[in-house]
Design a protein around this motif. Sequence first.
Motif: not given
Length: 304
Positions: A139-140, A157-158, A163-165, A224-225
């Motif tokens: 996700t971008i 959380a993702f 998941g990768q952001i 990662m937030g």
Amino acid sequence: MERLARGERLTEAEPGMDELLTLGLAHLDPIERSYILGTMHAAASHFVEAAHAEAIAAMDRANQLLRLVAEFAGQPAVPGGGVERIPDHVGMTAETTRAVHAATTLIRVAHPIPRTPAILERSIGFDVESLGRGAARQTIYLESARLRQEERAYAVAFSAAGGQIRTLLPPFERMIIVDDRVAFISDHKGDPEKKPGVKVTHPSLVALLARIFEQQWDRATPWMGETPTAPAGVTTPRTRRMLQRMYEGAALKSIATELGVSLSTVHADLKRIQAALGVSSQMALGAWWASDASAAERAQQEHD
């Protein structure tokens, strides 16, 4: 019939001449420029020849069709050319939800606009569930997402679920690509109020969109937030004053004059803080200064 038997010549004005010519019962004498009545045998021969020629042409068309079918045998059909317009946001949501539920390998998403807290709250469970089914996700987000509490919570959380952001400065294209077999993009020519979209299933077009996503992904920064925070000693009384004046809308040249430094010094100070925070633009730096993450620096600036 008697006139036919006698081989009489007729003029173009003769009643029924069109029918006689069509049936092959008359033909034009190019020298006399008159029409000669033929025999029933000649007419029958003319009809058989025409029917034979038509049959040969039909067989040739059939053979061409068989060759075309053989050439494309085994290639999947692409209804509508592989591009389907979806007229509104409701339809787009339904189509993308179905596609993501069926994902088996990889879901790639680019969000060049902020997502509301309500959407993020609804999405996190669904997105984590797809990770649990074994479909990887990339996700971008906008770089400014790092400064919004709701998007930071989503990213934590993702990322924890696998998941990768990554974040990226705009502009970049909004899209969802599922298993490299179907893609969804915005319809830039539609009514923006209805938020229409386009569903793409043509293999070549999906491959092109996947390549565009990969280019955007390569330019983006992993996230990662975590909240951008300035390490101790990064901000100084001068740079805090710069940031406050920028927040108030002052131009950089005016700030340099006010602080008694060169414009290049102002740019150098701002770039140093951007590097420490991990942001890539003055806009993102200004957003950080206005956020809760810089509360301690803002409080210090009031006492400088």
